[in-house]
Scaffold this motif. Structure first.
Motif, PDB file in Angstrom:
ATOM      1  N   MET A 101       2.609   5.610  -9.794  1.00  0.00           N
ATOM      2  CA  MET A 101       2.450   6.329  -8.535  1.00  0.00           C
ATOM      3  C   MET A 101       2.688   7.820  -8.727  1.00  0.00           C
ATOM      4  N   LEU A 240      -6.757  -6.694  -5.071  1.00  0.00           N
ATOM      5  CA  LEU A 240      -6.876  -7.925  -4.293  1.00  0.00           C
ATOM      6  C   LEU A 240      -7.739  -8.937  -5.038  1.00  0.00           C
TER       7      LEU A 240
ATOM      8  N   LEU B  90       4.359  -4.070  -0.526  1.00  0.00           N
ATOM      9  CA  LEU B  90       3.555  -2.854  -0.411  1.00  0.00           C
ATOM     10  C   LEU B  90       2.935  -2.799   0.976  1.00  0.00           C
ATOM     11  N   ALA B 145       3.642  -8.568  -3.860  1.00  0.00           N
ATOM     12  CA  ALA B 145       3.452  -7.147  -3.548  1.00  0.00           C
ATOM     13  C   ALA B 145       1.996  -6.877  -3.194  1.00  0.00           C
ATOM     14  N   ILE B 146       1.068  -7.432  -4.006  1.00  0.00           N
ATOM     15  CA  ILE B 146      -0.347  -7.165  -3.746  1.00  0.00           C
ATOM     16  C   ILE B 146      -0.800  -7.894  -2.483  1.00  0.00           C
ATOM     17  N   MET B 147      -0.201  -9.053  -2.259  1.00  0.00           N
ATOM     18  CA  MET B 147      -0.509  -9.803  -1.046  1.00  0.00           C
ATOM     19  C   MET B 147      -0.126  -8.992   0.192  1.00  0.00           C
ATOM     20  N   LEU B 149       0.125  -5.857   0.261  1.00  0.00           N
ATOM     21  CA  LEU B 149      -0.835  -4.755   0.306  1.00  0.00           C
ATOM     22  C   LEU B 149      -2.079  -5.188   1.068  1.00  0.00           C
ATOM     23  N   GLY B 150      -2.533  -6.429   0.789  1.00  0.00           N
ATOM     24  CA  GLY B 150      -3.682  -6.962   1.514  1.00  0.00           C
ATOM     25  C   GLY B 150      -3.405  -7.040   3.005  1.00  0.00           C
ATOM     26  N   LEU B 151      -2.177  -7.467   3.344  1.00  0.00           N
ATOM     27  CA  LEU B 151      -1.795  -7.569   4.747  1.00  0.00           C
ATOM     28  C   LEU B 151      -1.824  -6.193   5.417  1.00  0.00           C
ATOM     29  N   GLU B 153      -3.645  -3.734   4.532  1.00  0.00           N
ATOM     30  CA  GLU B 153      -5.049  -3.341   4.697  1.00  0.00           C
ATOM     31  C   GLU B 153      -5.647  -4.023   5.915  1.00  0.00           C
ATOM     32  N   ILE B 154      -5.272  -5.301   6.122  1.00  0.00           N
ATOM     33  CA  ILE B 154      -5.746  -6.001   7.316  1.00  0.00           C
ATOM     34  C   ILE B 154      -5.303  -5.252   8.563  1.00  0.00           C
ATOM     35  N   ASN B 157      -7.169  -1.885   8.952  1.00  0.00           N
ATOM     36  CA  ASN B 157      -8.554  -2.035   9.407  1.00  0.00           C
ATOM     37  C   ASN B 157      -8.623  -2.509  10.853  1.00  0.00           C
ATOM     38  N   LEU B 158      -7.670  -3.394  11.188  1.00  0.00           N
ATOM     39  CA  LEU B 158      -7.612  -3.913  12.550  1.00  0.00           C
ATOM     40  C   LEU B 158      -7.330  -2.788  13.535  1.00  0.00           C
ATOM     41  N   ALA B 161     -10.190  -0.511  13.905  1.00  0.00           N
ATOM     42  CA  ALA B 161     -11.273  -1.068  14.720  1.00  0.00           C
ATOM     43  C   ALA B 161     -10.909  -1.038  16.194  1.00  0.00           C
ATOM     44  N   ILE B 162      -9.609  -1.185  16.500  1.00  0.00           N
ATOM     45  CA  ILE B 162      -9.201  -1.177  17.906  1.00  0.00           C
ATOM     46  C   ILE B 162      -9.318   0.224  18.495  1.00  0.00           C
ATOM     47  N   LEU B 268      -2.036   2.917   1.416  1.00  0.00           N
ATOM     48  CA  LEU B 268      -1.177   2.528   0.299  1.00  0.00           C
ATOM     49  C   LEU B 268      -0.227   3.654  -0.097  1.00  0.00           C
ATOM     50  N   LEU B 272       3.683   3.232  -1.150  1.00  0.00           N
ATOM     51  CA  LEU B 272       4.150   3.593  -2.484  1.00  0.00           C
ATOM     52  C   LEU B 272       5.220   4.666  -2.404  1.00  0.00           C
TER      53      LEU B 272
END
Lengths: 310, 360
Positions: A101, A240, B90, B145-147, B149-151, B153-154, B157-158, B161-162, B268, B272
């Motif tokens: 980072m 991912l 993350l 951690a990456i999971m 990160l995915g959350l 990102e969800i 994006n959510l 979009a709202i 991210l 970080l």
């Protein structure tokens, strides 16, 4: 209808290629240096800036420019491994992530410093170069409709397939590949078996740098401007993809990298069925689907579950 | 004379004719962790009051200080997760975004008072924290951690979009029944920081904190000792999520507008940076973590941007921060906290050596 569908999928071809290269690079570093390389995106962006600089200001032919950019990527990878990671071997996994980072910050600060302050610079020469040679889309007549693919995407696909096949062959049959696989399974034991893991990690970092720059140039060729953070989305998708496919194999993340953009365009295709606003929710839906898959298979689609010993 | 005994006497003086007293009252008070928090927060509040009367501190400085404190709040929550429970996440940026958006909808959309926004934020973050906690039971380490990160990102994006841009008009905010300005919000931030700092400190020293530490050191051993993995993992994630979303809530009150598409708040980078603050500060020390947040966020906005050289080349600030992060992690894996404790050890050794010299 089916032809339309195929066209939509082909629209995501470029992101498939770029994400696959990035995912392979991330996996290589993850397996040999046990860290997730958050700097992958910014290294690639830096290399792409070098290419853009050479093409914009010095009018160097595109192929030479790209070659120099890839060489810069190799050098950056080597530098990071030799200077930072070789001296920081005792740092734990989270610490290594933080180091990458810090490298991101170095590049985000360094790019405007080296290439001037207007952060978004045009990437037109390459774009024009691509356009001049690929002005026409390739159009196929199939399934009762027309499927059109940009030539740029096709060229990128060819490059990606060649590069990745070479790398997979090397991984499977060369001495370096054997070393990488041994280091990946256990660095300490690999060292005891006489493998010079320092060479292995250095080679992995330089390959990752080269792949990153290649991916960045390919991705930038599809648009017109680049900025220090323009590879971030690709990088996040690559991570991912890594857990979707499972980091414990090398092909898993690449397949994951194919699946994510394809799934995204499949979801986007639903717009044809009356769900007009779906493109806004596209990534949300894809990520949620991915989350569910990973919850069902925690080690990834192709991963092997490692047993923990007490 | 027995030379060994002489050395021992010098190094560890026994009760002699001059009776040694214990540490003085002031020294004992200084060691009270809760008192430390109160004193430092009083100083912070005083800085704002001085700045309000145009003394000593400029108002951009105070603004920078306020936003750094917000990130410190998020960091101490994360410290509990990483340093005490051994879970890496993350997803912090996503949780901050949740706080910011629920603040926006409750305060600006419903015109409700701040306290309701706080309650709604707490409710949302408990739900999210519990679900991440359940995920953490199935997935571990870097995958987790990456999971997360995915959350994140969800969530990003959510939220994008709202509503891509959210903005709060401070005139419509009512805090405990009275209207507020940004100076009052600064005091609110300091108050929140103090309360959370005391609560976290007490939690760490309580059986809950000890169980979390046991879980971090070895999950199997902790389970064998009767520590419920599920309970404490869920708790750790709920607490972190609450702190992060309180951070988002305060951010919304203080900075008052977020453009999700362009701002890095929900990306991210923020997650970080928070992780970096905890690592640099020393993942098991709350004050260290706070200092880490000040290094990553405050150094840039409060001090370096004042210097002529950095004012002309803002790019160098980012580079200096990055370089500092790399150097600290490479040479002091335990962070600032380790640096301080090394210094303390060195001072103590020097004191003994001096005493030894005087004796001989």
């Amino acid at each position: 209808m089916f032809a339309n569908f195929l066209s939509t999928i082909c629209g995501s071809l470029l992101s498939v290629c770029v994400t696959a290269l990035a995912a392979f690079a991330v996996t290589l570093i993850f397996r040999t240096s046990t860290t997730t390389n958050f700097a992958q995106g910014s290294i690639s962006a830096f290399g792409c800036y070098v290419v853009a600089e050479l093409l914009n200001k010095h009018g160097i032919p595109v192929w030479i420019g790209v070659f120099v950019g890839v060489a810069v990527g190799v050098l950056i990878g080597l530098f990071i491994d030799l200077v930072i990671f070789r001296n920081g071997r005792s740092v734990n996994a989270v610490g290594k992530q933080i180091i990458t980072m810090g490298i991101v910050s170095l590049f985000f600060g360094g790019i405007p410093l080296v290439f001037g302050t207007p952060e978004r610079i045009p990437f037109e020469p390459f774009y024009n170069f691509v356009k001049a040679r690929t002005d026409a889309n390739v159009t196929l007549q199939a399934f009762g409709g027309r499927i059109s693919i940009t030539k740029h995407a096709l060229i990128c696909l060819a490059i990606t397939i060649v590069v990745l096949s070479v790398l997979f062959v090397l991984l499977k049959y060369s001495k370096w590949g054997l070393g990488v696989r041994a280091t990946a399974s256990n660095e300490f034991t690999a060292e005891l078996m006489g493998i010079d893991t320092r060479v292995i990690t250095a080679a992995s970092w330089s390959i990752a740098g080269a792949l990153g720059v290649l991916a960045a140039v390919m991705y930038a060729g599809g648009g017109t401007t680049i900025s220090p953070s323009y590879m971030t989305t690709i990088q996040v998708n690559a991570f991912l993809a890594g857990i979707l496919g499972g980091f414990s194999t090398f092909y898993g993340p690449v397949i994951g990298a194919v699946l994510i953009p394809v799934a995204a365009s499949c979801v986007g295709f639903l717009a044809n069925f009356g769900l007009y606003n779906i493109s806004r929710w596209q990534m949300v839906i894809v990520y949620v689907l991915m989350l569910i898959v990973i919850l069902i298979k925690p080690a990834g689609l192709f991963g092997k579950r490692t047993l923990k010993k007490v | 004379m027995d030379i060994k005994q002489a050395y021992l006497d010098a190094a560890f003086p026994r009760e002699g004719p001059k009776k040694r007293r214990g540490p003085s009252l002031a020294a004992r008070a200084a060691r009270q962790p809760n008192l430390q928090v109160v004193v430092i927060c009083a100083i912070l509040a005083l800085m704002q009051i001085l700045a309000m009367n145009g003394m000593v501190f400029s108002s951009p400085f105070i603004t920078a200080l306020g936003s750094t404190l917000i990130y410190s709040i998020v960091s101490i929550g994360f410290c509990l997760l990483l340093g005490y429970s051994g879970l890496a996440s993350l997803g912090t940026a996503g949780f901050i975004g949740l706080g910011a958006y629920s603040a926006y909808y409750v305060v600006e959309g419903l015109g409700a008072p701040y306290i309701l926004a706080l309650l709604v934020t707490l409710a949302v973050s408990i739900v999210i924290g519990v679900s991440v906690g359940f995920i953490s039971l199935r997935i571990e380490g870097i995958y987790l951690a990456i999971m997360t990160l995915g959350l994140a990102e969800i969530i990003r994006n959510l939220l994008m979009a709202i509503k891509p841009t959210i903005k709060i008009d401070l005139n419509s905010v009512r805090l405990f029944g009275v209207g507020v300005n940004d100076k009052a919000v600064f005091l609110l931030i300091v108050l929140t920081f103090a309360v959370l700092m005391v609560l976290t400190g007490n939690l760490i020293r309580s059986p809950v904190g000890r169980s979390m530490l046991a879980m971090k050191n070895s999950t199997s051993a902790a389970q064998a000792m009767g520590v419920s993995l599920m309970k404490y993992r869920l708790l750790a994630f709920v607490i972190t999520t609450i702190y992060a979303s309180i951070g988002g809530l305060l951010y919304m009150m203080y900075i008052r507008n977020v453009t999700t598409a362009t701002s890095t708040l929900l990306t991210l980078t923020t997650s970080l940076n928070i992780l970096g603050a905890v690592i640099i500060g020393g993942s098991k020390s709350l004050w260290g973590t706070t200092v880490g947040a000040f290094i990553i966020y405050g150094l840039q906005s409060m001090f370096l941007s004042k210097l002529e050289f950095f004012k002309n080349n803002p790019a160098f600030i980012t580079m200096v921060t990055g370089l500092l992060i790399i150097l600290v992690v490479m040479f002091y894996p335990g962070g600032i906290a380790q640096m301080v404790s090394n210094l303390r050890l060195w001072l103590r050794r020097r004191r003994y050596e001096r005493r030894l010299r005087d004796y001989v």
